[in-house]
Design an enzyme around this catalytic site. Structure first.
Site, PDB file in Angstrom:
ATOM      1  N   HIS A   1       0.823  -1.218   0.000  1.00 43.98           N
ATOM      2  CA  HIS A   1       0.000   0.000   0.000  1.00 43.98           C
ATOM      3  C   HIS A   1       0.854   1.263   0.000  1.00 43.98           C
ATOM      4  O   HIS A   1       0.363   2.339  -0.322  1.00 43.98           O
ATOM      5  CB  HIS A   1      -1.073  -0.028   1.106  1.00 43.98           C
ATOM      6  CG  HIS A   1      -0.594   0.248   2.497  1.00 43.98           C
ATOM      7  ND1 HIS A   1      -0.361  -0.745   3.414  1.00 43.98           N
ATOM      8  CD2 HIS A   1      -0.339   1.413   3.139  1.00 43.98           C
ATOM      9  CE1 HIS A   1       0.020  -0.206   4.564  1.00 43.98           C
ATOM     10  NE2 HIS A   1       0.041   1.105   4.423  1.00 43.98           N
TER      11      HIS A   1
ATOM     12  N   ASP B   1       1.352  -7.771   2.419  1.00 45.81           N
ATOM     13  CA  ASP B   1       1.399  -6.343   2.089  1.00 45.81           C
ATOM     14  C   ASP B   1       2.849  -5.859   1.883  1.00 45.81           C
ATOM     15  O   ASP B   1       3.409  -5.159   2.724  1.00 45.81           O
ATOM     16  CB  ASP B   1       0.721  -5.557   3.217  1.00 45.81           C
ATOM     17  CG  ASP B   1       0.372  -4.135   2.822  1.00 45.81           C
ATOM     18  OD1 ASP B   1       0.894  -3.643   1.800  1.00 45.81           O
ATOM     19  OD2 ASP B   1      -0.429  -3.504   3.542  1.00 45.81           O
TER      20      ASP B   1
ATOM     21  N   SER C   1       3.993   2.145   8.467  1.00 42.24           N
ATOM     22  CA  SER C   1       3.800   1.173   7.400  1.00 42.24           C
ATOM     23  C   SER C   1       5.115   0.946   6.691  1.00 42.24           C
ATOM     24  O   SER C   1       5.794   1.905   6.319  1.00 42.24           O
ATOM     25  CB  SER C   1       2.782   1.686   6.390  1.00 42.24           C
ATOM     26  OG  SER C   1       1.511   1.355   6.819  1.00 42.24           O
TER      27      SER C   1
HETATM   28  N1  ARG Z   1      -4.871   0.322   7.715  1.00 42.70           N
HETATM   29  C1  ARG Z   1      -3.590   0.410   7.059  1.00 42.70           C
HETATM   30  C2  ARG Z   1      -3.063   1.840   7.133  1.00 42.70           C
HETATM   31  O1  ARG Z   1      -3.537   2.625   7.884  1.00 42.70           O
HETATM   32  C3  ARG Z   1      -3.651  -0.100   5.663  1.00 42.70           C
HETATM   33  C4  ARG Z   1      -4.355   0.780   4.703  1.00 42.70           C
HETATM   34  C5  ARG Z   1      -4.328   0.320   3.279  1.00 42.70           C
HETATM   35  N2  ARG Z   1      -5.348  -0.654   2.988  1.00 42.70           N
HETATM   36  C6  ARG Z   1      -6.682  -0.363   2.765  1.00 42.70           C
HETATM   37  N3  ARG Z   1      -7.510  -1.332   2.577  1.00 42.70           N
HETATM   38  N4  ARG Z   1      -7.155   0.851   2.726  1.00 42.70           N
HETATM   39  O2  ARG Z   1      -2.533   2.464   6.295  1.00 42.70           O
HETATM   40  N1  GLU Z   2      -1.282   1.190   7.631  1.00 41.57           N
HETATM   41  C1  GLU Z   2      -0.673   2.214   8.417  1.00 41.57           C
HETATM   42  C2  GLU Z   2       0.349   3.048   7.658  1.00 41.57           C
HETATM   43  O1  GLU Z   2       0.316   3.135   6.503  1.00 41.57           O
HETATM   44  C3  GLU Z   2      -0.007   1.609   9.587  1.00 41.57           C
HETATM   45  C4  GLU Z   2      -1.075   1.205  10.441  1.00 41.57           C
HETATM   46  C5  GLU Z   2      -1.182   2.088  11.632  1.00 41.57           C
HETATM   47  O2  GLU Z   2      -1.749   3.184  11.546  1.00 41.57           O
HETATM   48  O3  GLU Z   2      -0.667   1.599  12.633  1.00 41.57           O
HETATM   49  O4  GLU Z   2       1.159   3.725   8.196  1.00 41.57           O
END
Ligand code: ARG
Ligand code: GLU
Length: 734
Positions: free
Chosen positions: A106, A242, A666
């Site tokens: 991502h 991921d 991330s």
């Molecule tokens: N929750 C993770 C973050 O905050 C992954 C986000 C990307 N994936 C998604 N399905 N939106 O970035």
């Molecule tokens: N998916 C999040 C990021 O892109 C990390 C998840 C979180 O917020 O801990 O930084």
């Protein structure tokens, strides 16, 4: 993920709002001593250059075999030389002597998408460079190494006295910072900046190296890299692979350089060896990366406002936007493609906020803060710390004062800036008009060029049919729920349907051609065109109210809050000298440590800390956009062809730890007790997303991809053994 975006764009218009400073001494915290309950030594995002005497013992108590110097050293190579800030919003790590980088899928998503076309859909099918000549350049992409961190608190406060008012203090501090930055000892190709820690009680100077030739090396198909998509986002059990891979290129002297075909793979000072031995419950884990923003020392009144006022408002807005967009995506394939990424990004924080509210309520986060405040007040009284007695009542008063405007501000961001695309376009055009007023024709030309470029991308994925009902619903919510002094006159009406229909029928902002037409001509002509456009005329009332009233009012109160918050931070550390205090995340390099651990989300339910490929097959829904599984992966699963990466006939996929992480982490490496790579951070569990305000080792978990799954996909699935050959694979447990 990309936590900075909004703040960066808004920075353009926000009146300077730095924390108000004071003449404080260098911060000393916490006590690095042996504590019985290991739960009490987890949580926190620590400054890598200050681990010695602060965290070394704690880390070793949790199982680490490393010294503080193994993690951060200026003179020797250390772990920090393998960790980079990836494109400003994520983290990435160097995993080979030839500058190979690993980060999340991502985090690489935009780059992967930009190289994709109908013929080569790398998002759908994945991408693998089988040799270096196939690696793809990404103009504009950067990675940043931290070369050195120096404490410059004393220099920043030089000449500041307690008798000064806050504005005078700020002026001197800003002058000192700019002098420190300019005169910092560094090489020509390096950069320097100063950042504030502990709410303005400590200042650190960072010397960095920014590399600009970053090429795409590999990415799995989305059915692996984004497996489970929104349904599984922020959730455990998780089965996402991921990850994506890039490579740093440097000039012939191994120094940063703009893209050139003559550049060569970068030779790092350190790269992470990769452990094939896997993880088990209780193992030490260290996550090293660039967390964006946390707010752990807010008073209970502030958390109460977030949980009960601001979050519910933002959730309601996005709830409505998502429902409308989803309705269109379900019945129209073309709209589904156009809106998939936008939908995911709206859903990401929508889901996070819901989890945050539930988590704070369930873990009694507000009550815990109230209890701490009671204790604080008692101590302050007992020790007669006169200067601290007014802090809590001041918070009480200021948060009451800011509530309405904070709500209006969030509404403006969510409605006008984020979710109604038409209003966003008018805002961007409004900024163009502002640029002209401020900087004349040259500023206008620059801004117009950028705006057209960005509109080109925006309108490729735009549908006025989707946007119109979103406008109708969200503008309606704004008019109904925002305190009336922050609602423009043209919004004070009930029939939003008629309003939306009239605007969308006449505005030129519903297509790129239309927007381009509006933006063609001399600055005066453009401004005239804009002010005759129905959407623009509607939008600028709202944007002007935001610029002239909402934002200045908010910032003015916020400045006072920041001054109290700074003093409160210092007071907490003085009043509770034995408590652990880490500085809130601010986008700088941090270390967080913990252990591999499952958790109990609710009564009688226990979640194991490791997931397996078996679970991917259990979730498999043929043809589904979130849960499809390719035939190739099914075959590998059936034949149990896991190579050296499986464990007892099973293929581990993801695992959980107690590391305290946030957005920006991330892509951060998960490192074992000896400094080897064991995983890649990419998410947190839903029940623990409140950790941005209130970390709780019982329930807060970060989610990592097991590095063996990454290697399995590269090797067995993609056949990119050229990449495996570059890496150093080790067996530390054998
Ligand atoms: N929750 C993770 C973050 O905050 C992954 C986000 C990307 N994936 C998604 N399905 N939106 O970035
Ligand atoms: N998916 C999040 C990021 O892109 C990390 C998840 C979180 O917020 O801990 O930084």
């Amino acid at each position: 993920m990309k936590y900075l975006k909004i703040s960066l764009l808004l920075a353009f218009l926000i009146v300077s709002c730095k924390t108000v400073q004071d003449t404080t001494q260098v911060v000393k915290t916490p006590t690095d001593k042996v504590i019985k309950n290991t739960k009490d030594i987890q949580g926190g995002m620590w400054i890598p250059s200050l681990l010695e005497g602060m965290n070394e013992t704690e880390m070793q108590q949790l199982g680490s075999k490393m010294t503080a110097e193994d993690i951060y050293s200026v003179n020797k190579s250390s772990l920090k030389d393998a960790v980079v800030h990836f494109n400003g919003g994520c983290t990435s790590e160097v995993i080979s002597p030839s500058g190979l980088l690993l980060t999340n899928h991502h985090c690489g998503y935009g780059a992967i998408q930009s190289h994709s076309s109908v013929e080569h859909d790398y998002l759908k099918d994945g991408f693998w460079a089988m040799n270096k000549s196939e690696e793809l350049p990404n103009p504009g992409m950067t990675v940043t190494f931290i070369k050195r961190i120096d404490d410059v608190t004393k220099e920043v406060f030089a000449g500041v006295t307690d008798a000064m008012d806050e504005v005078s203090k700020m002026k001197i501090i800003q002058k000192n910072i700019s002098k420190i930055t300019k005169t910092a000892q560094k090489e020509d190709w390096q950069n320097a900046f100063v950042k504030s820690f502990y709410k303005g009680n400590q200042y650190l100077l960072f010397i960095t190296e920014v590399f600009k030739d970053i090429r795409l090396v590999g990415a799995p198909p989305s059915s692996i890299g984004k497996f489970g998509a929104d349904t599984d986002n922020w959730m455990w059990p998780r089965h996402t692979g991921d990850f994506s891979m890039f490579r740093i290129y440097a000039d012939a002297n191994n120094k940063p350089a703009e893209y050139s075909k003559d550049n060569v793979p970068y030779t790092p000072k350190h790269y992470l060896p990769i452990s094939l031995d896997g993880v088990k419950e209780g193992d030490f884990t260290l996550v090293f990366g660039f967390p964006g923003r946390t707010n752990e020392y807010l008073p209970s009144v502030a958390v109460n406002q977030i949980v009960n006022v601001l979050n519910p408002a933002k959730i309601e807005i996005r709830d409505n936007a998502l429902k409308i967009v989803d309705g269109f995506m379900r019945k129209d394939e073309a709209i589904k493609i156009k809106y998939a990424s936008k939908y995911a990004s709206i859903a990401n924080y929508w889901k996070k906020w819901i989890g945050e509210d539930q988590g704070i309520k369930k873990s009694k986060g507000i009550e815990k803060k109230q209890a701490l405040e009671k204790e604080f007040a008692k101590e302050v009284e007992a020790k007669d710390l006169v200067g601290y007695k007014s802090l809590l009542p001041e918070f009480e008063q200021l948060y009451k004062e800011i509530e309405k405007v904070a709500l209006a501000r969030d509404y403006w961001i969510e409605v006008a800036y984020r979710n109604v695309e038409l209003l966003n376009s008018t805002f961007r055009a409004f900024q163009l008009e502002q640029a002209y007023n401020r900087g004349g024709a040259p500023a206008f030309e620059r801004a117009r060029k950028n705006l057209l470029e960005s509109f080109k991308g925006k309108y490729k994925n735009y549908s006025a049919d989707v946007d119109r009902p979103v406008f109708e619903k969200l503008v309606g919510l704004y008019a109904k729920n925002v305190p009336s002094q922050y609602v423009p006159e043209n919004m004070k009406q009930n029939d939003m349907n008629t309003l939306a229909t009239a605007i969308y029928a006449t505005t030129k902002f519903t297509s790129f051609e239309g927007a381009k037409e509006l933006l063609t001509g001399t600055p005066e002509e453009v401004i005239k065109n804009l002010n005759e456009d129905s959407a623009y005329v509607f939008g600028i009332e709202l944007h002007t109210l935001f610029y002239n009233t909402i934002e200045p009012t908010y910032q003015q109160i916020n400045l006072k809050i920041a001054a109290v918050q700074k003093k409160y931070m210092k007071a907490l550390m003085e009043v509770f000298p034995n408590k652990r205090f880490f500085p809130d995340a601010n986008g700088t390099l941090r270390v967080t440590y913990g252990q591999v651990k499952g958790y109990e989300p609710r009564d009688a339910v226990y979640y194991e800390p490791v997931s397996h490929l078996k679970g991917v097959m259990e979730k498999y829904v043929p043809g589904d956009y979130e849960f499809d599984v390719s035939q190739k992966l099914q075959n590998l699963y059936k034949s149990k062809d896991f190579g050296p990466y499986g464990e007892n006939g099973k293929m581990p996929v993801d695992f959980l730890g107690t590391n305290h992480t946030t957005g920006g982490n991330s892509g951060s490496p998960a490192i074992d007790a000896e400094g080897n790579l064991i995983g890649l951070n990419f998410d947190r569990v839903w029940e623990g997303t409140m950790s941005d305000y209130n970390y709780d080792a019982d329930i807060c978990r970060n989610i990592m991809v097991d590095i063996r799954y990454v290697l399995f996909i590269i090797d067995k699935y993609a056949g990119a053994t050229n990449l495996i050959d570059e890496m150093t694979l080790v067996h530390p447990k054998k």
